[in-house]
Design an enzyme around this catalytic site. Structure first.
Site, PDB file in Angstrom:
ATOM      1  N   GLU A  62     -10.199  -6.540   9.448  1.00 15.71           N
ATOM      2  CA  GLU A  62      -9.483  -5.694  10.902  1.00 15.71           C
ATOM      3  C   GLU A  62     -10.567  -5.544  11.835  1.00 15.71           C
ATOM      4  OE1 GLU A  62      -6.523  -5.508   7.850  1.00 15.71           O
ATOM      5  OE2 GLU A  62      -8.416  -4.948   7.585  1.00 15.71           O
ATOM      6  N   HIS A 131       0.056   3.786   3.396  1.00 17.79           N
ATOM      7  CA  HIS A 131       1.009   2.754   4.276  1.00 17.79           C
ATOM      8  C   HIS A 131       2.126   3.339   4.857  1.00 17.79           C
ATOM      9  CE1 HIS A 131      -1.458   0.451   1.478  1.00 17.79           C
ATOM     10  NE2 HIS A 131      -1.183  -0.759   2.001  1.00 17.79           N
TER      11      HIS A 131
END
Length: 329
Positions: A62, A131
């Site tokens: 990322e 998450h």
């Protein structure tokens, strides 16, 4: 304009595809966006139409691909960077916060960064603590970023198109839980301006302010309250930064009460900001303190009953409304 009913993911797909046809500088990059048609099928069919130079599969890195996106934006392209979830974008936060957000100022106005960062945000069931986080408050804290949170397919398409055309970095916070939601979207082109809230339900007794998928909880609560004779006005912020304080204040001056529903943790949350502005600019109109419903001040658990106890739901919203209206439980 005639209306069709399409899924949230299809509305996002149309927004990106239309903007890519309109402007050859727009491209999409991220994990699994090309060959796999997107982790949540948001980019389905786009590789076939636009090819691998404009629909780009990235490695699982990322920070790296976000840096490439920021550099591309500095050089005149208009990247859309998809994060599979915003939880993974923590790794890219250095690029978003230190480079994308600050480049215009640090370059003395020489470099605009017309980039969109988008992906799933917030809890989506049993995905455990790392998450299941909401990031609106974290990024809305940063000058130089715009933060958009659509709650339905119509808003998603119009806001994403506006975000792609914007000259500054825009973060679009979606939810895995909303990608399959269906809603009416017109055939023709339309944009929704960034920074304009929307009254999703009119009412006279209390103002409920929310955004993103929490709008479902807010509207469900409002429908239940109506059965008891309480008419809630429900405002969908749509954009967190810049926030449409005028729409909130106008409503509170009418209803004299305010409840804010926010999936972020309570400390320094979006709800905190709304409550501050309401008490500052509509203090004389308030008949009760502003109340907020947030996620519990703890990492989100894995256990379903604990998840249920942690996140905002209609019952908690109804209780807060009754409290600000001084109705007995």
């Amino acid at each position: 304009k005639s209306m069709r009913t399409i899924q949230f993911r299809e509305a996002l797909n149309e927004a990106m595809s239309e903007e890519m046809r309109r402007d050859p500088n727009v491209f999409l990059m991220g994990e699994e966006v090309a060959e796999y048609d997107g982790a949540y099928k948001v980019s389905k069919g786009m590789l076939a139409e636009f090819g691998p130079e404009r629909i780009i599969d990235t490695p699982i890195s990322e920070l790296g691909f976000t840096g490439i996106g920021v550099g591309a934006a500095m050089n005149g392209l208009r990247p859309i960077v998809e994060f599979m979830t915003w939880n993974f974008a923590i790794l890219a936060a250095d690029q978003i916060i230190n480079h994308a957000a600050k480049m215009l100022q640090m370059s003395g106005g020489q470099f605009h960064i017309p980039i969109v960062f988008r992906g799933g945000n917030g809890h989506a069931g049993q995905l455990a603590a790392t998450h299941s986080q909401s990031f609106e408050a974290m990024y809305a804290n940063v000058p130089g970023l715009k933060v958009v949170t659509p709650s339905n397919p119509y808003d998603a398409k119009g806001l994403l198109k506006a975000a792609i055309r914007d000259e500054d970095p825009v973060l679009v916070m979606e939810s895995e839980r909303m990608y399959g939601d269906k809603g009416e979207v017109p055939d023709g082109e339309y944009l929704i301006p960034i920074g304009v809230a929307d009254i999703k339900r009119e009412g006279t007794d209390v103002t409920i302010v929310s955004f993103g998928k929490m709008m479902k909880e807010a509207l469900a609560a409002a429908e239940e309250l109506a059965k008891e004779g309480v008419e809630a006005e429900v405002i969908d912020l749509r954009t967190i930064r810049p926030m449409d304080h005028g729409a909130i204040l106008k409503s509170v001056r009418k209803t004299n009460r305010c409840v804010v529903v926010d999936e972020n943790w309570p400390v320094a949350s979006i709800a905190s900001e709304v409550a501050y502005r309401v008490q500052k600019d509509a203090f004389d109109f308030l008949d009760a303190p502003v109340l907020r419903i947030n996620q519990a001040d703890t990492p989100l658990p894995f256990s379903p009953p604990l998840i249920e106890a942690s996140i905002p739901n209609p019952a908690r919203i109804i209780a807060a409304v009754k409290e600000v209206m001084y109705l007995r439980k």
